[in-house]
Design a protein around this motif. Structure first.
Motif, short mmCIF file in Angstrom:
data_model
loop_
_atom_site.label_atom_id
_atom_site.label_comp_id
_atom_site.label_asym_id
_atom_site.label_seq_id
_atom_site.Cartn_x
_atom_site.Cartn_y
_atom_site.Cartn_z
N LEU A 125 12.46 12.83 7.22
CA LEU A 125 13.48 12.76 8.14
C LEU A 125 14.32 11.67 7.87
O LEU A 125 15.51 11.67 8.28
CB LEU A 125 12.72 12.55 9.42
N ARG A 126 14.06 10.62 6.77
CA ARG A 126 14.99 9.67 6.53
C ARG A 126 15.18 8.65 7.66
O ARG A 126 16.52 8.46 7.54
CB ARG A 126 16.04 10.03 5.98
N ILE A 127 14.65 8.52 8.56
CA ILE A 127 14.68 7.51 9.56
C ILE A 127 14.34 6.18 9.25
O ILE A 127 13.31 5.92 8.83
CB ILE A 127 13.93 8.02 11.13
N ASP A 128 15.33 5.30 9.64
CA ASP A 128 15.20 3.86 8.97
C ASP A 128 14.32 3.02 10.27
O ASP A 128 14.96 3.11 11.40
CB ASP A 128 16.61 3.20 8.78
N THR A 145 4.22 8.32 10.12
CA THR A 145 5.49 7.40 10.08
C THR A 145 6.06 7.20 8.72
O THR A 145 7.30 7.35 8.52
CB THR A 145 4.97 5.85 10.66
N ARG A 146 5.43 6.98 7.75
CA ARG A 146 5.82 6.75 6.36
C ARG A 146 6.31 7.78 5.60
O ARG A 146 7.50 7.98 5.00
CB ARG A 146 4.94 5.81 5.36
N THR A 159 1.89 15.94 2.27
CA THR A 159 1.53 15.52 3.77
C THR A 159 0.91 16.40 4.78
O THR A 159 0.05 16.02 5.23
CB THR A 159 2.90 15.01 4.31
N LEU A 160 1.23 17.83 4.43
CA LEU A 160 0.77 19.00 5.45
C LEU A 160 -0.65 19.42 4.94
O LEU A 160 -1.36 19.27 5.84
CB LEU A 160 1.57 19.96 5.19
N MET A 180 0.82 -1.11 -0.19
CA MET A 180 0.06 -0.02 0.11
C MET A 180 0.96 1.36 0.00
O MET A 180 2.03 1.14 0.73
CB MET A 180 -1.18 0.06 1.15
N ILE A 181 0.31 2.26 -0.71
CA ILE A 181 1.22 3.45 -0.86
C ILE A 181 0.43 4.64 -0.21
O ILE A 181 -0.76 4.58 -0.62
CB ILE A 181 1.66 3.71 -2.37
N THR A 182 1.26 5.55 0.19
CA THR A 182 0.38 6.82 1.02
C THR A 182 0.04 7.62 -0.39
O THR A 182 0.71 7.58 -1.25
CB THR A 182 0.93 7.37 2.03
N GLN A 183 -1.00 8.68 -0.10
CA GLN A 183 -1.18 9.67 -1.07
C GLN A 183 0.00 10.65 -1.35
O GLN A 183 0.18 10.79 -2.54
CB GLN A 183 -2.28 10.46 -0.58
N ALA A 184 0.64 10.88 -0.26
CA ALA A 184 1.78 11.93 -0.45
C ALA A 184 2.81 11.01 -1.12
O ALA A 184 3.76 11.78 -2.06
CB ALA A 184 2.21 12.50 1.05
N GLU A 185 3.21 9.92 -0.68
CA GLU A 185 4.14 9.32 -1.44
C GLU A 185 3.92 8.76 -2.83
O GLU A 185 4.92 9.12 -3.63
CB GLU A 185 4.25 7.42 -0.82
#
Length: 368
Positions: A248-251, A240-241, A22-23, A1-6
């Protein structure tokens, strides 16, 4: 599944587009979530004749939704939406027929509305901008809300997406038509007797068929829980995604992301319940729903740009950013007083102008 912002971020290969979507998604969903909880609580409290207070009803709704989200997650949305939509559409159809009958028939009900509020049956300077705002915002919001857009990508096959979109659209059309009929004929029967217009339908059942109001309450709560579940899951995905991973590129491991999403969902429900318990939730909720839908309309510009050869990241950014500024100025300040239209229309026109103007000013399209 992919988010709208992505999805939009990939279409334009732009982190800025990803961030803005996202905002905008958060600004769209937060007021929508609060008024969903407030509306469900008003129905619950009204059907039982205030034996459950509005405050207690808000807490009951939030606790039920939290359990639903925590244990059900995305599967709760997938497996329940279709069945709940069909059941609620049937109940609303029966309710619309009953309301017409209780008001004395179609002709009698419309005559009573015409006598009680003739100014509402013609376009004028007061109701014209509101009508235009709602027509513009809700026409596009019904498929641009992040939680609805995101669910399109749950299906594995394009054919499944097309089929479910047609079925969902048909059910939504039936439900909106029934709600419109109920509102008109409840107004004919109860005009001038209520302080809170959000209690119109509940009061109609309470006056003519108290047991039926309980059935309606169960149906609305079931539908609200599924809708709010979708909103909470979408906001958790945006946090999160799109924010932690995308910006933020947090793994994050799958387990950590799931745990964070659950805590974010709990915090979001707590925030929405606090808003619902304030004056915003206790007052008429329709203006706040329209505000969320108007923010959602800003996502039309990246959507059009993603399918148009001349659509660019700069144009999508300009359309969303300037449209957002126009909505906020028109809604929360006096700078736009005197305009012949409302805040949603103002944002739509400014955003569309900036989007098209930027597209045309850039001689070479960034994307093929």
């Amino acid at each position: 599944m992919i988010t709208q912002a992505e999805y939009f971020g990939r279409c334009y290969d732009s982190r800025t587009v990803h961030l803005l979507v996202t905002l905008v998604g958060l600004m769209t969903l937060l007021p929508f979530l609060a008024v969903q909880i407030a509306g469900a609580a008003k129905i619950l409290s009204g059907v039982v004749d205030r034996q459950i207070s509005y405050d207690a009803a808000v807490l009951i709704c939030v606790a039920s939704i939290w359990a639903y989200v925590h244990f059900g997650g995305a599967r709760a949305v997938v497996w329940t939406d279709g069945l709940q939509g069909i059941i609620v559409a049937g109940i609303l159809g029966i309710s619309a027929w009953l309301f017409v009958d209780w008001a004395g028939g179609v002709s009698s009900g419309l005559d009573r509305v015409a006598r009680a509020m003739p100014e509402k049956l013609v376009f004028n300077r007061e109701n014209g901008p509101q009508f235009l705002d709602q027509m513009l915002s809700w026409t596009f919001a019904v498929f641009l809300f992040p939680h609805i857009f995101q669910r399109l990508f749950m299906a594995r096959a394009p054919e499944t997406i097309r089929r479910t979109s047609i079925i969902s659209g048909a059910i939504m059309l039936v439900m909106m038509a029934c709600i419109l009929v109920m509102a008109i004929f409840a107004t004919a029967e109860l005009h001038g007797t209520l302080d809170d217009p959000d209690e119109l339908i509940v009061a109609m059942y309470r006056q003519h068929w108290r047991e039926g109001g309980v059935i309606l309450m169960i149906a609305v709560l079931a539908l609200s829980m599924s809708t709010i579940d979708s909103v909470v899951l979408s906001v958790a995905s945006l946090a999160t995604r799109d924010t932690l991973r995308g910006q933020l590129r947090i793994d994050l491991s799958a387990a950590t992301e799931l745990s964070l999403a659950r805590w974010i969902s709990l915090a979001l429900l707590a925030l929405a319940s606090l808003v619902a318990l304030q004056g915003i939730g206790r007052d008429a909720i329709a203006p706040w729903v329209t505000l969320g839908a108007s923010f959602c309309t800003l996502l039309l510009w990246p959507l059009i740009g993603s399918t148009w050869a001349r659509g660019t990241a700069a144009a999508a950014i300009a359309g969303m950013a300037m449209g957002f500024v126009a909505i906020c100025l028109a809604r929360f300040t006096h700078l736009c007083e005197g305009l012949p239209f409302g805040f949603a229309t103002c944002g739509f026109l400014v955003g569309g102008t900036c989007f098209l103007g930027t597209c045309l000013l850039q001689r070479q399209p960034v994307r093929s």
